[in-house]
Design a protein around this motif. Structure first.
Motif, PDB file in Angstrom:
ATOM      1  N   VAL A  26       0.860  -1.188   0.000  1.00 38.90           N
ATOM      2  CA  VAL A  26       0.000   0.000   0.000  1.00 38.90           C
ATOM      3  C   VAL A  26       0.897   1.238   0.000  1.00 38.90           C
ATOM      4  O   VAL A  26       1.787   1.366   0.838  1.00 38.90           O
ATOM      5  N   ARG A  27       0.677   2.135  -0.958  1.00 46.23           N
ATOM      6  CA  ARG A  27       1.476   3.370  -0.996  1.00 46.23           C
ATOM      7  C   ARG A  27       1.048   4.261   0.164  1.00 46.23           C
ATOM      8  O   ARG A  27      -0.131   4.605   0.290  1.00 46.23           O
ATOM      9  N   LEU A  28       2.015   4.644   0.998  1.00 47.47           N
ATOM     10  CA  LEU A  28       1.726   5.446   2.188  1.00 47.47           C
ATOM     11  C   LEU A  28       2.320   6.837   2.050  1.00 47.47           C
ATOM     12  O   LEU A  28       3.522   6.996   1.828  1.00 47.47           O
ATOM     13  N   ALA A  29       1.471   7.851   2.182  1.00 43.68           N
ATOM     14  CA  ALA A  29       1.923   9.250   2.242  1.00 43.68           C
ATOM     15  C   ALA A  29       1.585   9.777   3.632  1.00 43.68           C
ATOM     16  O   ALA A  29       0.417   9.754   4.044  1.00 43.68           O
ATOM     17  N   ARG A  30       2.622  10.216   4.369  1.00 42.37           N
ATOM     18  CA  ARG A  30       2.414  10.812   5.697  1.00 42.37           C
ATOM     19  C   ARG A  30       2.559  12.323   5.544  1.00 42.37           C
ATOM     20  O   ARG A  30       3.647  12.812   5.257  1.00 42.37           O
ATOM     21  N   ILE A  31       1.473  13.044   5.711  1.00 38.53           N
ATOM     22  CA  ILE A  31       1.501  14.491   5.482  1.00 38.53           C
ATOM     23  C   ILE A  31       1.561  15.217   6.826  1.00 38.53           C
ATOM     24  O   ILE A  31       0.618  15.156   7.621  1.00 38.53           O
ATOM     25  N   ARG A  32       2.698  15.851   7.085  1.00 43.76           N
ATOM     26  CA  ARG A  32       2.900  16.608   8.331  1.00 43.76           C
ATOM     27  C   ARG A  32       2.328  18.004   8.138  1.00 43.76           C
ATOM     28  O   ARG A  32       2.943  18.867   7.498  1.00 43.76           O
ATOM     29  N   ILE A  33       1.156  18.223   8.709  1.00 42.25           N
ATOM     30  CA  ILE A  33       0.374  19.427   8.425  1.00 42.25           C
ATOM     31  C   ILE A  33       0.737  20.547   9.398  1.00 42.25           C
ATOM     32  O   ILE A  33       0.877  20.337  10.607  1.00 42.25           O
ATOM     33  N   GLY A  34       0.892  21.769   8.852  1.00 42.17           N
ATOM     34  CA  GLY A  34       1.132  22.953   9.668  1.00 42.17           C
ATOM     35  C   GLY A  34      -0.182  23.538  10.161  1.00 42.17           C
ATOM     36  O   GLY A  34      -1.215  22.863  10.193  1.00 42.17           O
ATOM     37  N   VAL A  35      -0.164  24.814  10.549  1.00 42.57           N
ATOM     38  CA  VAL A  35      -1.384  25.484  11.012  1.00 42.57           C
ATOM     39  C   VAL A  35      -2.232  25.806   9.782  1.00 42.57           C
ATOM     40  O   VAL A  35      -1.813  26.564   8.906  1.00 42.57           O
ATOM     41  N   VAL A  36      -3.419  25.215   9.715  1.00 37.79           N
ATOM     42  CA  VAL A  36      -4.278  25.381   8.539  1.00 37.79           C
ATOM     43  C   VAL A  36      -5.106  26.648   8.697  1.00 37.79           C
ATOM     44  O   VAL A  36      -5.782  26.843   9.708  1.00 37.79           O
TER      45      VAL A  36
END
Length: 325
Positions: free
Chosen positions: A180-190
């Protein structure tokens, strides 16, 4: 050309859905999740909302506005995930709140338990029905805080509470099946009008009480709501999007600049700082999110050629505060 696995998904759906990508989403009723569902629905994706409260989700996504969306409580998550092409995992208790030991425990467990459950369901799916992609949210809190360091995806983790939460959160996602292709998105202040940090700051400025929080020298790594949604959508369909990707705009600012820009756009003063003790009185330990900061750059997104709609905070704030987005 449709792969064999994709065909097997399509064969279980109607002819109308054969060309649709099927996406299951946790955290769909949250600030980012709501906009993501709206966007995917508009783009004719088949959306499955994985929720703990069907009644709440039905209020957020009424059937007259979102025909065809599947809303499923936990016992039905397995059936939704099997046969989905992709899963987006956004679930987690908001962190910009007063922290007690119970809240800190829930901040951690709400992320790890949901991610672990989603990963277990993906891994248990039949090979021909297993999702091909998992886009799992995490946060820039992974890096810890600093007024001087610059962080990108190659930077190591910090050693504070939020860094620990992010490490364990990502660790749960990393247990997904290797195919399974895994993308971990480290999100800032939206940044957006309907939620997140900005929704709490706007009333302060309207009351002529807006200003830097604490020293104002702390870095503010932000991203416009539209851009984080676009980044997630790109990660769903583009096979190059895998591993860690920072979900932050290319130009982080110090918090005092962010507040100055807000004051200018809203025609309100922004020079009077909100003292540390006042913020701590409201948020307790949760104040560390805004009193400490980190300068995080989206190196991977730029390498991948991702196009930011809002690269500068001034443009993002203008669009949000004028009601354009």
């Amino acid at each position: 050309m449709m792969t064999g696995r994709r065909k097997s998904v399509a064969n279980r759906t109607s002819n109308h859905e054969e060309t649709q990508m099927i996406v299951s989403i946790t955290g769909a009723t949250g600030f980012v999740g709501r906009r993501l569902v709206q966007r995917l629905h508009q783009d004719k994706y088949c959306v499955r909302v994985l929720t703990r409260s069907k009644s709440k989700a039905q209020l957020v996504f009424p059937v007259r506005e979102f025909p065809g969306i599947v809303i499923a409580e936990e016992p039905d998550w397995k059936n939704c995930i099997e046969g989905s092409n992709a899963v987006v995992n956004l679930a987690g208790l908001p962190i910009s709140t007063r922290w007690s030991s119970e809240v800190k425990k829930e901040i951690m467990e709400s992320r790890i338990n949901t991610t672990s459950k989603v990963v277990a369901l993906i891994n248990a799916s039949q090979d021909d029905l297993r999702p091909l992609v998992l886009v799992s949210a995490t946060a820039v809190g992974y890096y810890g805080s600093s007024e001087t360091e610059v962080f990108d995806e190659r930077s190591s983790s910090g050693n504070d509470y939020l860094a620990k939460v992010c490490r364990e959160w990502e660790g749960s996602a990393l247990k997904v099946d290797k195919n399974v292709r895994l993308a971990r998105i480290r999100i800032g202040v939206v940044l957006g009008k309907e939620g997140g940090a900005l929704a709490k700051m706007i009333p302060l400025f309207m009351m002529f009480a807006g200003g830097p929080l604490g020293s104002g020298n702390q870095w503010f790594s932000w991203i416009h709501l539209d851009d984080i949604v676009n980044l997630i959508c790109e990660a769903l369909s583009n096979p190059s999007y895998k591993g860690v990707i920072n979900g932050t705009a290319p130009n982080p600012v110090r918090l005092k600049e962010m507040c100055e820009q807000m004051g200018n756009i809203m025609g309100r003063p922004s020079w009077l700082p909100v003292p540390d003790f006042a913020l701590k009185a409201v948020l307790g330990e949760g104040a560390s999110i805004v009193l400490e900061g980190q300068k995080v750059l989206p190196a991977r997104a730029k390498e991948l050629g991702f196009s930011f709609k809002y690269s500068y905070v001034k443009d993002a704030l203008k669009a949000i505060l004028s009601g354009e987005s």
